[in-house]
Write a protein that holds these residues in place. Structure first.
Motif, PDB file in Angstrom:
ATOM      1  N   SER A  41     -89.668  17.076  48.812  1.00 29.58           N
ATOM      2  CA  SER A  41     -91.261  16.588  48.605  1.00 29.58           C
ATOM      3  C   SER A  41     -91.659  16.002  49.952  1.00 29.58           C
ATOM      4  CB  SER A  41     -90.748  14.976  47.684  1.00 29.58           C
ATOM      5  OG  SER A  41     -90.580  15.088  46.585  1.00 29.58           O
ATOM      6  N   ALA A  42     -93.070  15.751  49.589  1.00 30.71           N
ATOM      7  CA  ALA A  42     -93.655  15.222  50.990  1.00 30.71           C
ATOM      8  C   ALA A  42     -92.938  13.667  51.601  1.00 30.71           C
ATOM      9  CB  ALA A  42     -95.060  14.875  50.487  1.00 30.71           C
ATOM     10  N   MET A  43     -92.961  13.257  52.710  1.00 30.97           N
ATOM     11  CA  MET A  43     -92.624  12.052  53.043  1.00 30.97           C
ATOM     12  C   MET A  43     -93.128  10.963  52.052  1.00 30.97           C
ATOM     13  SD  MET A  43     -92.967  12.192  57.145  1.00 30.97           S
ATOM     14  CE  MET A  43     -91.919  13.216  58.201  1.00 30.97           C
ATOM     15  N   LYS A  46     -97.134   9.872  51.515  1.00 38.18           N
ATOM     16  CA  LYS A  46     -97.991  11.037  51.956  1.00 38.18           C
ATOM     17  C   LYS A  46     -98.866  11.516  51.105  1.00 38.18           C
ATOM     18  CE  LYS A  46     -99.502  13.265  55.043  1.00 38.18           C
ATOM     19  NZ  LYS A  46    -100.307  12.380  56.513  1.00 38.18           N
ATOM     20  N   THR A  47     -98.409  11.837  49.954  1.00 38.76           N
ATOM     21  CA  THR A  47     -99.282  12.512  48.930  1.00 38.76           C
ATOM     22  C   THR A  47    -100.301  11.368  48.219  1.00 38.76           C
ATOM     23  OG1 THR A  47     -97.309  13.437  48.132  1.00 38.76           O
ATOM     24  CG2 THR A  47     -99.270  13.551  46.799  1.00 38.76           C
ATOM     25  N   ASN A  48    -100.014   9.987  48.141  1.00 39.02           N
ATOM     26  CA  ASN A  48    -100.955   9.360  48.017  1.00 39.02           C
ATOM     27  C   ASN A  48    -102.088   8.993  48.786  1.00 39.02           C
ATOM     28  OD1 ASN A  48     -99.608   8.292  45.584  1.00 39.02           O
ATOM     29  ND2 ASN A  48     -98.598   6.735  46.636  1.00 39.02           N
ATOM     30  N   GLY A  73     -98.477  18.019  52.110  1.00 38.28           N
ATOM     31  CA  GLY A  73     -97.375  17.275  52.510  1.00 38.28           C
ATOM     32  C   GLY A  73     -96.037  17.767  52.555  1.00 38.28           C
ATOM     33  N   GLU A  74     -95.922  18.598  51.468  1.00 36.13           N
ATOM     34  CA  GLU A  74     -94.599  19.247  51.359  1.00 36.13           C
ATOM     35  C   GLU A  74     -94.360  20.302  52.434  1.00 36.13           C
ATOM     36  OE1 GLU A  74     -96.074  17.981  48.683  1.00 36.13           O
ATOM     37  OE2 GLU A  74     -94.331  17.028  47.694  1.00 36.13           O
ATOM     38  N   ASN A  75     -95.400  21.055  52.765  1.00 35.14           N
ATOM     39  CA  ASN A  75     -95.307  22.063  54.086  1.00 35.14           C
ATOM     40  C   ASN A  75     -94.608  21.409  55.258  1.00 35.14           C
ATOM     41  OD1 ASN A  75     -96.734  23.522  51.986  1.00 35.14           O
ATOM     42  ND2 ASN A  75     -98.502  23.549  53.276  1.00 35.14           N
ATOM     43  N   GLY A 150     -98.593  18.768  39.535  1.00 33.26           N
ATOM     44  CA  GLY A 150     -98.621  17.360  38.793  1.00 33.26           C
ATOM     45  C   GLY A 150     -97.547  16.285  39.565  1.00 33.26           C
ATOM     46  N   ARG A 151     -98.154  14.965  39.588  1.00 32.97           N
ATOM     47  CA  ARG A 151     -97.391  14.034  40.396  1.00 32.97           C
ATOM     48  C   ARG A 151     -95.820  13.943  40.097  1.00 32.97           C
ATOM     49  NH1 ARG A 151    -100.025  10.576  43.640  1.00 32.97           N
ATOM     50  NH2 ARG A 151     -98.150  10.710  44.614  1.00 32.97           N
ATOM     51  N   GLY A 152     -94.873  14.033  40.998  1.00 33.33           N
ATOM     52  CA  GLY A 152     -93.451  14.226  40.672  1.00 33.33           C
ATOM     53  C   GLY A 152     -92.838  15.288  40.271  1.00 33.33           C
ATOM     54  N   GLY A 153     -93.690  16.474  40.543  1.00 30.55           N
ATOM     55  CA  GLY A 153     -93.482  17.836  40.415  1.00 30.55           C
ATOM     56  C   GLY A 153     -92.476  18.642  40.903  1.00 30.55           C
ATOM     57  N   SER A 154     -92.058  17.860  42.202  1.00 31.57           N
ATOM     58  CA  SER A 154     -91.035  18.551  43.003  1.00 31.57           C
ATOM     59  C   SER A 154     -89.721  18.559  42.192  1.00 31.57           C
ATOM     60  CB  SER A 154     -90.790  17.829  44.362  1.00 31.57           C
ATOM     61  OG  SER A 154     -91.824  17.644  45.223  1.00 31.57           O
ATOM     62  N   ASP A 155     -89.359  17.440  41.274  1.00 36.85           N
ATOM     63  CA  ASP A 155     -88.109  17.647  40.162  1.00 36.85           C
ATOM     64  C   ASP A 155     -88.346  19.009  39.395  1.00 36.85           C
ATOM     65  OD1 ASP A 155     -87.494  15.177  41.241  1.00 36.85           O
ATOM     66  OD2 ASP A 155     -88.583  14.164  39.460  1.00 36.85           O
TER      67      ASP A 155
HETATM   68  N1  ASP Z   1     -95.256  14.635  46.578  1.00 38.90           N
HETATM   69  C1  ASP Z   1     -95.431  14.830  45.278  1.00 38.90           C
HETATM   70  C2  ASP Z   1     -95.877  13.388  44.678  1.00 38.90           C
HETATM   71  O1  ASP Z   1     -95.670  12.347  45.190  1.00 38.90           O
HETATM   72  C3  ASP Z   1     -94.480  15.417  44.425  1.00 38.90           C
HETATM   73  C4  ASP Z   1     -93.184  15.158  44.427  1.00 38.90           C
HETATM   74  O2  ASP Z   1     -92.810  14.356  45.316  1.00 38.90           O
HETATM   75  O3  ASP Z   1     -92.396  15.163  43.313  1.00 38.90           O
HETATM   76  O4  ASP Z   1     -96.107  13.534  43.513  1.00 38.90           O
END
Ligand code: ASP
Ligand code: MG
Length: 412
Positions: A41-43, A46-48, A73-75, A150-155
């Motif tokens: 994920s991003a730190m 960061k995404t916010n 952020g993920e890069n 979408g938010r939380g998409g790294s899962d």
């Molecule tokens: N960084 C993104 C977010 O905060 C994706 C993730 O962390 O899953 O939604």
């Protein structure tokens, strides 16, 4: 080589120090003989921040540019993780979504994964790469634009990679040490579950136990990806965390596995609705068009052709719901005599696979609530879940009472 997917959430990569800690865990699995795909994920935060910048620059933003910005952020964490592993002499490189390429639909900010070709990455593993660090949350559309899931998409990225590469397991490192029988902030008797079935996790995730993005659990269930949720802050322990798995892996299903809640619910009643075929379609069609997330629905008995229609939705959508039905009334699609909203309610649910084969769970739940003098306003059930709406001021009491009533503090 056996392969593991390890996903690190924002708090687990929030600083260079934490990235080093996470990298050590990856190094340990490499030493154990695994090839590893790391999803980052991003730190945290960061995404916010990136979303805020986009909204400040352009309130009616072009979603393609939103994705270009918020995926960045993920890069950063992917590159830093690869560098950290290289410093530890672990052969690693980073992959952005487009490099894999992780192909998605063109629904920017809410893209769906369509395909993850494995050839590129597998040939690098064959050449001696031990760790592929993948930027989570992002992909590429058919038009060649960067997308996000979408938010939380790294899962969801993590589970999709585990499915595509047939990983032995997908470890989700987060800031909690597993999935609990209920929120430990509400009762100290909450117990960490060793295992939970996909279906139960799906109900708990969508009920607001925010450990995993709901879509990732759906995907894991479909492809039978074994997921382990664990904390990156605890000492290494191969049995740590909670395994989310097929119910067949769980010897004896609990009748009830968990008590979930959702705090901000509203109960809305349309009074004296003219009852005729199509009326429910007209009401809920109007609400859906207005983007109101309706959850429970009750239609009361009709008298003289009129009925009360009750539904629940998030508290902050009541105004929108009100406007939607007024508008439908003005357009002659429905006819009702007024709207009453109770915005001080919450939803409490008990969830468990074992309910399918046990009668009496509902009665036991209602007994426990009545023993505390808690009035139930709306009830819904599904095969593995019973939910009630009650006054919000009883939320903690109800969760505690149900946790006790179903004996959840003891392992089943
Ligand atoms: N960084 C993104 C977010 O905060 C994706 C993730 O962390 O899953 O939604
Ligand atoms: Mg997350």
């Amino acid at each position: 080589m056996p392969l593991l997917v390890m996903k690190f959430g924002g708090t687990s990569v929030a600083t260079l120090d934490r990235i080093r800690r996470a990298a050590k865990r990856v190094g340990r699995e490499v030493a154990n003989g695994y090839d590893v795909i790391v999803i980052v994920s991003a730190m945290s935060g960061k995404t916010n921040e990136l979303v805020g910048w986009v909204e400040e620059t352009s309130p009616l933003f072009d979603a393609r540019e939103y994705d270009a910005v918020v995926s960045s952020g993920e890069n950063v964490t992917a590159g830093l993780m690869a560098l950290t592993l290289q410093e530890m002499d672990v052969p690693a490189r980073s992959w952005q979504g487009w490099q894999v390429p992780l192909k998605t639909s063109s629904a920017h900010a809410a893209a769906r994964i369509e395909e993850i070709p494995t050839e590129n990455m597998n040939s690098k593993f064959a050449e001696g790469m031990k760790v592929a660090v993948v930027a989570g949350f992002q992909g590429i559309s058919e038009e060649g634009r960067i997308t996000t899931l979408g938010r939380g998409g790294s899962d969801t990225t993590a589970v999709a990679f585990a499915a595509a590469f047939d990983a032995e397991r997908c470890d989700i490192y987060t800031d909690v040490d597993g999935v609990y029988t209920t929120d430990p902030r509400i009762t100290s008797k909450a117990r960490k579950l060793d295992k939970i079935a996909f279906e139960e996790m799906l109900e708990l995730a969508s009920l607001g136990a925010k450990v995993l993005q709901t879509r990732s659990v759906e995907l894991a269930m479909r492809f039978k990806v074994r997921l382990r949720v664990l904390s990156s802050f605890e000492e290494y322990d191969p049995t740590a965390g909670t395994l989310v798995c097929d119910e067949e892996e769980i010897m004896e299903n609990n009748v009830v596995s968990g008590v979930a809640y959702s705090r901000d619910e509203a109960k809305v009643t349309l009074m004296s609705v003219a009852d005729r075929p199509g009326v429910a379609a007209a009401i809920f069609g109007a609400l859906a068009d207005a983007g109101v997330n309706v959850d429970m629905i009750i239609q009361n008995i009709s008298e003289e052709g009129r009925t009360d229609m009750t539904f629940s939705c998030p508290t902050n959508q009541v105004t929108r719901a009100d406007h939607a039905v007024q508008d439908a009334q003005e357009r002659g699609l429905i006819n009702y005599h007024g709207l009453v909203a109770d915005t001080d309610v919450c939803k409490i649910s008990v969830v468990g696979i074992g309910m399918r084969s046990h009668a009496g769970v509902a009665a036991q739940m209602f007994d426990a609530l009545s023993a505390e003098g808690i009035n139930i306003k709306v009830i819904t059930t599904s095969e593995i879940k019973i939910s009630v709406l009650i006054d919000r001021k009883y939320l903690e009491l109800a969760v505690q009472a149900l946790h006790d009533a179903f004996g959840l503090e003891k392992a089943g």
